[in-house]
Motif scaffolding. Structure first.
Motif, PDB file in Angstrom:
ATOM      1  N   GLU A 109      15.538  13.603  44.819  1.00  0.00           N
ATOM      2  CA  GLU A 109      14.678  12.664  44.005  1.00  0.00           C
ATOM      3  C   GLU A 109      15.339  11.041  44.082  1.00  0.00           C
ATOM      4  OE1 GLU A 109      15.809  15.608  42.895  1.00  0.00           O
ATOM      5  OE2 GLU A 109      13.913  16.583  42.734  1.00  0.00           O
ATOM      6  N   PHE A 110      16.644  10.991  44.135  1.00  0.00           N
ATOM      7  CA  PHE A 110      17.262   9.549  44.087  1.00  0.00           C
ATOM      8  C   PHE A 110      16.993   9.139  45.714  1.00  0.00           C
ATOM      9  CE2 PHE A 110      19.947  10.738  40.465  1.00  0.00           C
ATOM     10  CZ  PHE A 110      19.117   9.831  39.335  1.00  0.00           C
ATOM     11  N   ILE A 164      25.182  10.527  56.583  1.00  0.00           N
ATOM     12  CA  ILE A 164      24.670  11.853  56.993  1.00  0.00           C
ATOM     13  C   ILE A 164      23.211  11.552  57.264  1.00  0.00           C
ATOM     14  CG2 ILE A 164      26.720  13.219  56.039  1.00  0.00           C
ATOM     15  CD1 ILE A 164      24.664  13.796  53.529  1.00  0.00           C
ATOM     16  N   PRO A 165      22.592  12.416  58.194  1.00  0.00           N
ATOM     17  CA  PRO A 165      21.106  12.141  58.452  1.00  0.00           C
ATOM     18  C   PRO A 165      20.468  13.160  57.562  1.00  0.00           C
ATOM     19  CG  PRO A 165      22.138  13.296  60.395  1.00  0.00           C
ATOM     20  CD  PRO A 165      23.221  12.914  59.258  1.00  0.00           C
ATOM     21  N   ASP A 166      20.824  13.924  56.801  1.00  0.00           N
ATOM     22  CA  ASP A 166      20.152  14.970  56.320  1.00  0.00           C
ATOM     23  C   ASP A 166      21.216  15.444  55.212  1.00  0.00           C
ATOM     24  OD1 ASP A 166      18.481  17.064  55.570  1.00  0.00           O
ATOM     25  OD2 ASP A 166      18.936  18.546  57.382  1.00  0.00           O
ATOM     26  N   PRO A 201      14.793  16.024  52.540  1.00  0.00           N
ATOM     27  CA  PRO A 201      15.836  16.748  53.339  1.00  0.00           C
ATOM     28  C   PRO A 201      15.118  17.080  54.618  1.00  0.00           C
ATOM     29  CG  PRO A 201      15.492  17.617  51.069  1.00  0.00           C
ATOM     30  CD  PRO A 201      14.453  16.468  51.354  1.00  0.00           C
ATOM     31  N   GLY A 202      16.123  17.504  55.617  1.00  0.00           N
ATOM     32  CA  GLY A 202      15.536  17.922  57.019  1.00  0.00           C
ATOM     33  C   GLY A 202      15.555  16.818  57.897  1.00  0.00           C
ATOM     34  N   LEU A 203      15.582  16.956  59.176  1.00  0.00           N
ATOM     35  CA  LEU A 203      15.436  16.008  60.112  1.00  0.00           C
ATOM     36  C   LEU A 203      13.835  15.808  60.703  1.00  0.00           C
ATOM     37  CD1 LEU A 203      18.406  17.246  62.492  1.00  0.00           C
ATOM     38  CD2 LEU A 203      18.050  15.113  60.913  1.00  0.00           C
ATOM     39  N   ALA A 236      27.397  12.357  42.430  1.00  0.00           N
ATOM     40  CA  ALA A 236      26.815  13.546  42.384  1.00  0.00           C
ATOM     41  C   ALA A 236      27.314  14.288  43.736  1.00  0.00           C
ATOM     42  CB  ALA A 236      25.339  13.769  42.710  1.00  0.00           C
ATOM     43  N   GLY A 237      27.854  13.334  44.809  1.00  0.00           N
ATOM     44  CA  GLY A 237      28.714  13.651  45.880  1.00  0.00           C
ATOM     45  C   GLY A 237      27.985  13.747  47.008  1.00  0.00           C
ATOM     46  N   GLN A 271      14.370   9.596  47.379  1.00  0.00           N
ATOM     47  CA  GLN A 271      12.996   9.207  47.769  1.00  0.00           C
ATOM     48  C   GLN A 271      12.799   8.079  46.992  1.00  0.00           C
ATOM     49  OE1 GLN A 271      10.751  12.719  46.483  1.00  0.00           O
ATOM     50  NE2 GLN A 271      10.764  13.426  48.509  1.00  0.00           N
ATOM     51  N   ALA A 295      21.650  17.712  51.146  1.00  0.00           N
ATOM     52  CA  ALA A 295      21.371  18.992  50.151  1.00  0.00           C
ATOM     53  C   ALA A 295      20.162  18.734  49.228  1.00  0.00           C
ATOM     54  CB  ALA A 295      22.444  19.298  49.666  1.00  0.00           C
ATOM     55  N   LEU A 296      19.530  19.597  48.799  1.00  0.00           N
ATOM     56  CA  LEU A 296      18.206  19.495  47.931  1.00  0.00           C
ATOM     57  C   LEU A 296      18.796  18.706  46.542  1.00  0.00           C
ATOM     58  CD1 LEU A 296      16.633  22.923  48.779  1.00  0.00           C
ATOM     59  CD2 LEU A 296      16.410  20.787  50.081  1.00  0.00           C
ATOM     60  N   PRO A 348      27.866  12.330  50.683  1.00  0.00           N
ATOM     61  CA  PRO A 348      28.606  11.613  51.584  1.00  0.00           C
ATOM     62  C   PRO A 348      27.674  10.422  52.229  1.00  0.00           C
ATOM     63  CG  PRO A 348      28.841  13.954  52.092  1.00  0.00           C
ATOM     64  CD  PRO A 348      27.673  13.791  51.205  1.00  0.00           C
ATOM     65  N   GLY A 391      26.017   8.991  44.872  1.00  0.00           N
ATOM     66  CA  GLY A 391      27.382   9.058  45.397  1.00  0.00           C
ATOM     67  C   GLY A 391      28.205   9.743  44.208  1.00  0.00           C
TER      68      GLY A 391
END
Lengths: 158, 525, 384
Positions: B461-462, B452-454, B60-62, B446-447, B464, B456-457, B449, B444
């Protein structure tokens, strides 16, 4: 229509005739062309009716090209090559698209010219007379063309 | 004078050497090779973009990209993979194989064939150049939805131009293929005796011709909306942005099948060869392919269940979409039945073909899940969709291309490829591919979208896992490059038949296939 | 059942690649918090079961064949290549299975589409890149921006628990009420989605589409924009807080009080320090995404404000750009989005921040005047 290569004797004359291989039948052509045209124009007109008319010109253009393509195929329908040697007369006839000619040569003056860029490959075969060459055996493979050359040579030298 | 006659005149002449040989060639084998090389280069270009995307999404993060550049990457990856890799690769196969399989000396319009190829790199260049223009490359998604697409800079106009050029190339290619298949079959080779690869391409070319004007019109209307003040898709001017989606998907759903039908064809050639048993249910394969093509015209709105359409429309598109599972199922069953009681051996082409059947079916199952409108509404524009279309396009289309290359490369080059390297390529690809794309189903669900470049936490895992898989998959394609280059340079001499179970006219020719083949049509009993 | 199968498949991969516990992996749709979401959840499980069954049968046969019918095992190839009976059977059976799936699916479709008899209606508007909410029954309006600080995104601060899924002003609804959503967009396509509530609808500029949900449980539900809408598509989350009826009433009262303060602000005259402080916040929320916090924009895409002719030229032109936007570009019209006081503050900020030391001051009254005849409708979002 099928590829036809006939070589043979008919009443003492040597006859060679060949045509390109065309497997598309008229009904098939009609089915493919008209169903495509109908589909394209139905979709384009549907969208045009909703106000999105810019698909129509593209459909028109494309179906035009398709029509040209089928017409070009049709134009080869009548293509053929015909060689007849009877007595001292050599008759050459060929037809390709809108072009074609019939030539009568004197057997004594006719020369077979066959040149290959690499041995046995990429060969051109022509009949020459009075400084003019007419290419023959265009629908043949290199092997068959070489065979034809040999046959013509032996016929002309009789 | 027609192209056909023109090329006819060229007959027997030599050809220029060096670059001019390739620029001016009208030989179907040369053009087939050009298409395939173009596709391979684009595969590495667009694949590098995919690796950049996956690297950014490793955590996560840019880190590597900014959001705008990220959108450029996803958009260009999509456009190039579809129009620069899969479609040209299939055209390459068609150019090489269709005349050989039909016993024809060349394509019906060799000169047009040359043009159809050579405008393609121009389009690719236009797309690539836009990365260096002010504002960067096109970033509105490969689907080009307005109004977002109206906002962009000069590269958006270039993209429209590039799409036009690629469309023109496809039309010329398709007309060539359709006329070749219809008109240049060897005597005795009736339509229902044709190899299935020719059938699938015949139907593909038909779909392309039927839908390309729709794409051309759609992007032209975008262009006039952008530059000439029309309001086709602008609500403020009386237009409707959703109509673009209807028009676009009316083209793009058949396009989806354009990307997979030739794959069906290749696999249907490969499996019988290595099962040493004729294809099961040839006629039903042909009918299934035709049914898929017909259905493709009435399912387009399943890409847009969330735009808000009446319940009746949703139900219609849901039912029609579900129907596609029937002919697709028939195909899978036929392939399995072809293997059944065969005498199978597992050379690389067969391995890729088997992986195709398995993994494409997984893509088919997720397609069935997405066909169910309520479930689709939950999953639309999530990573589930990304997983779905990569299962059909990577393990579907791309794997079939690999299978086809390994299968026909000995015929084309006269050399056998290195089987050990081929197997390494296969196993790394198939494992890597599943590590990338299988976890995306869960993302997908789990939601998460798409685009998106970033994130939610909870998605970490998936993502990575997927990134690790992407690098395995990406780098294992270098093996493929090595195999191809080595095979062209040398290797064990291939026999004419190459494969013990191979059937068809192309295997009656010497290996490598001579520059000119079947100048007189063979006769098929 | 499904989860178990998927877990088995992934167990190896998961163990190999992750340091964290398996508990963090989710293998199915989010836990439903509404009947619609529950129906979708059940439907999905049903289809997955069917697919699993088909998968086992078909690939069981294939892998059996791969094992037994191989050349290396000495198997000789049979020569059959068609069997009409078999082919008809495997065309008909899938068809029947599909019919079995179509029926429950159709029921859910019809239920999802039924937006009649709502207890309340909320209009949702997508903007690049935030959401606007208008409570049509309670006369409340507000915007909902991403609340995650920039530092967390670029990695200079630790990421919070709800990283990227937190907003400054969540949408609040009472539990157990049918909420009808009227969804539209201001600029480009967006899509409003809260997975646990089972509501997703594209937001289309110029058109209003409706959807609905009825939350069964009190709680906070998070979602995101799911239609590519440009640069910050990934940074416009949705948070719905489902509260008890009493809490909802209290929230409504609080929002109405805040609206009155905002209206009072529009009538006030401010000091430059006040305007700068307020302007910086407005700038962060509404402008910085494109024009950047340092006012430098992004070359070729979004113009700079620092040193720009607009921000250092005549103030009336500057106000006009902010109010009306620049049609045909990503610059939105903020007349309908920001109050007079906020526009005054942000204009003042832009003209005095960074290198722009114009010393100009804009007051709410001047903005109201600049709005001209249309002022009364567009003055503040609360008036819509």
């Amino acid at each position: 229509m099928k590829t036809e290569v006939c070589v043979g004797e008919s009443a003492g004359a040597f006859v060679f005739q060949s045509r390109p291989n065309l497997s598309l039948t008229r009904p098939q052509e009609r089915l493919v062309f008209w169903s495509l045209a109908a589909l394209c124009f139905a979709a384009a007109s549907g969208f045009a009716w909703l106000g999105y008319w810019l698909i129509l010109p593209f459909a028109g253009l494309e179906i035009g090209v398709l029509a040209w393509a089928f017409k070009a195929l049709r134009s080869r329908e009548g293509d053929y090559e015909y060689i007849m040697i009877e007595g001292d007369v050599v008759v050459l006839e060929w037809h390709c698209g809108n072009h074609g000619e019939r030539r009568e040569l004197n057997r004594q003056w006719a020369r077979v010219e066959c040149s290959c860029r690499t041995p046995g490959r990429n060969c051109r075969l022509s009949l020459n007379s009075h400084g003019r060459a007419t290419e023959v055996g265009q629908y043949l493979s290199d092997e068959a063309r070489l065979q034809l050359a040999a046959m013509l040579r032996s016929r002309l030298q009789e | 004078m027609s192209d056909a006659a023109h090329a006819h005149d060229d007959h027997g002449h030599g050809h220029p050497s060096g670059i001019m040989r390739w620029l001016t060639t009208t030989n179907h084998k040369d053009i087939g090779s050009l298409y395939l090389w173009f596709a391979l280069i684009m595969l590495f270009v667009a694949g590098t973009m995919a690796l950049l995307i996956r690297a950014e999404l490793f955590q996560p993060g840019l880190q590597l990209t900014n959001p705008d550049f990220f959108n450029q990457l996803t958009t260009m990856h999509g456009l190039l993979m579809i129009f620069g890799v899969i479609m040209p690769a299939f055209s390459g196969f068609a150019n090489w194989q269709v005349p050989l399989m039909l016993g024809a000396p060349d394509m019906a319009f060799p000169r047009m064939n040359n043009w159809a190829f050579w405008i393609l790199p121009v389009a690719g260049l236009l797309l690539m150049v836009s990365f260096w223009l002010p504002g960067g490359a096109v970033a509105g998604g490969w689907t080009m939805y307005p109004p977002l697409f109206i906002q962009g800079g000069i590269s958006y106009d270039l993209t429209i131009l590039a799409v036009h050029i690629m469309g023109l190339s496809s039309i010329m290619g398709s007309i060539n293929i359709i006329t070749t298949i219809l008109n240049m079959r060897a005597p005795g080779l009736t339509l229902m005796k044709m190899p299935l690869f020719c059938w699938t391409w015949l139907i593909t070319a038909y779909l392309l011709i039927a839908t390309m004007p729709v794409l051309a019109g759609a992007v032209t209307m975008l262009l006039t909306d952008r530059n000439f003040g029309t309001h086709f898709f602008n609500a403020a001017g009386g237009g409707d942005p959703v109509m673009f989606q209807h028009i676009f998907w009316f083209f793009a759903h058949p396009e989806v099948y354009i990307l997979i039908l030739p794959a069906f064809g290749i696999v249907s050639q490969v499996i019988p060869t290595f099962a040493r048993k004729p294809l099961f249910g040839y006629a039903s394969m042909v009918y299934a392919t035709a049914s898929i093509a017909i259905l493709s015209f009435i399912v387009w709105a399943h890409h847009m269940f969330t735009v808000g359409m009446p319940a009746a429309a949703q139900l219609f598109f849901m039912f029609s979409t579900m129907l596609i599972a029937v002919p697709t199922g028939v195909k899978v069953f036929n392939w399995v039945a072809t293997m059944w009681k065969g005498s199978m051996s597992f050379e690389t082409p067969m391995l890729f073909a088997i992986a195709f059947v398995c993994l494409f079916t997984i893509g088919g199952f997720s397609g069935l899940v997405l066909a169910i409108a309520p479930v689709d509404i939950q999953l639309h524009d999530t990573y589930y969709v990304v997983a779905h279309f990569h299962y059909v396009l990577v393990s579907g289309a791309l794997f079939s291309i690999f299978a086809g290359i390994y299968y026909w490369l000995p015929k084309w080059t006269g050399h056998m490829y290195n089987e050990t390297l081929g197997k390494w390529h296969f196993w790394l690809s198939v494992i890597g591919m599943n590590i990338v794309f299988f976890p995306m189903h869960f993302l997908g669900l789990a939601g998460m979208p798409r685009r998106i470049p970033d994130y939610a936490l909870q998605f970490t895992e998936f993502n990575q896992i997927a990134t690790v898989g992407a690098f395995i998959f990406g780098f294992s394609q270098l093996i493929f490059l090595v195999v191809v280059l080595k095979t062209i340079k040398g290797g064990a001499k291939a026999t004419d038949r190459v494969w013990e179970g191979a059937e068809g006219l192309e295997w009656t020719l010497p290996s490598p296939a001579p520059y000119h083949t079947f100048e007189t049509a063979p006769v098929v009993k | 059942m499904i989860g178990k199968w998927q877990r088995v498949g992934l167990m190896g991969t998961a163990l190999a690649f992750s340091q964290s516990t398996l508990a963090e992996y989710a293998y199915n749709l989010q836990t439903p918090a509404s009947q619609v979401a529950q129906n979708v959840f059940d439907l999905h499980n049903l289809i997955m079961l069917v697919c699993l069954g088909i998968f086992v049968v078909v690939f069981g046969a294939m892998f059996y064949s791969l094992l037994k019918h191989r050349k290396s095992a000495g198997h000789k190839a049979a020569h059959f290549h068609e069997n009409t009976t078999v082919e008809v059977i495997w065309t008909v059976i899938p068809f029947v299975i599909l019919m079995g799936m179509a029926y429950p699916a159709a029921k859910v479709v019809i239920d999802m589409k039924d937006t009649t008899n709502p207890d309340m209606t909320i209009k949702i508007t997508g903007y690049q890149w935030k959401w606007g909410y208008d409570y049509l029954n309670d006369d409340i309006s507000f915007y909902s921006n991403l609340a995650t600080p920039r530092e967390q995104i670029v990695g200079s601060a630790a990421k919070g628990e709800h990283y990227l899924l937190e907003v400054d002003e969540p949408m609040v609804v009472p539990v157990g009420k049918r909420v009808r959503l009227l969804i539209t967009a201001n600029d480009v396509l967006h899509a409003w989605w809260v997975p646990a509530l089972g509501a997703k609808q594209d937001a289309i500029p110029g058109f209003i589409r409706d959807s609905w949900f009825k939350a069964d449980k009190i709680g906070t539900y998070r979602g995101q924009c799911v239609e590519l809408c440009g640069k910050d598509h990934g940074f416009m989350p949705i948070v719905v807080e489902v509260v008890s009826e009493a809490d909802y009433a209290a929230w409504v009262a609080k929002k109405k009080g805040a609206a009155q303060t905002a209206a009072a602000d529009n009538a006030k005259s401010f000091e430059i320090a006040e305007l700068m402080g307020r302007g910086e916040k407005v700038y962060e929320a509404s402008c910085a995404a494109c024009h950047q916090a340092n006012g430098m924009g992004m070359p070729g895409v979004f113009p700079a404000i620092n040193g720009s002719r607009v921000a250092t030229g005549p103030i009336a032109d500057h106000v006009a750009v902010v109010l009306n936007g620049r049609p045909g570009t990503a610059m939105a019209a903020f007349a309908g989005q920001l109050s007079d006081a906020d526009i005054a503050a942000v204009v003042t900020y832009q003209r005095n921040a960074w290198d722009n030391k114009t010393g100009d001051l804009a007051q709410p009254a001047a903005i109201a005047a600049a709005r001209g005849g249309a002022a009364s409708e567009a003055a503040a979002p609360a008036a819509q």
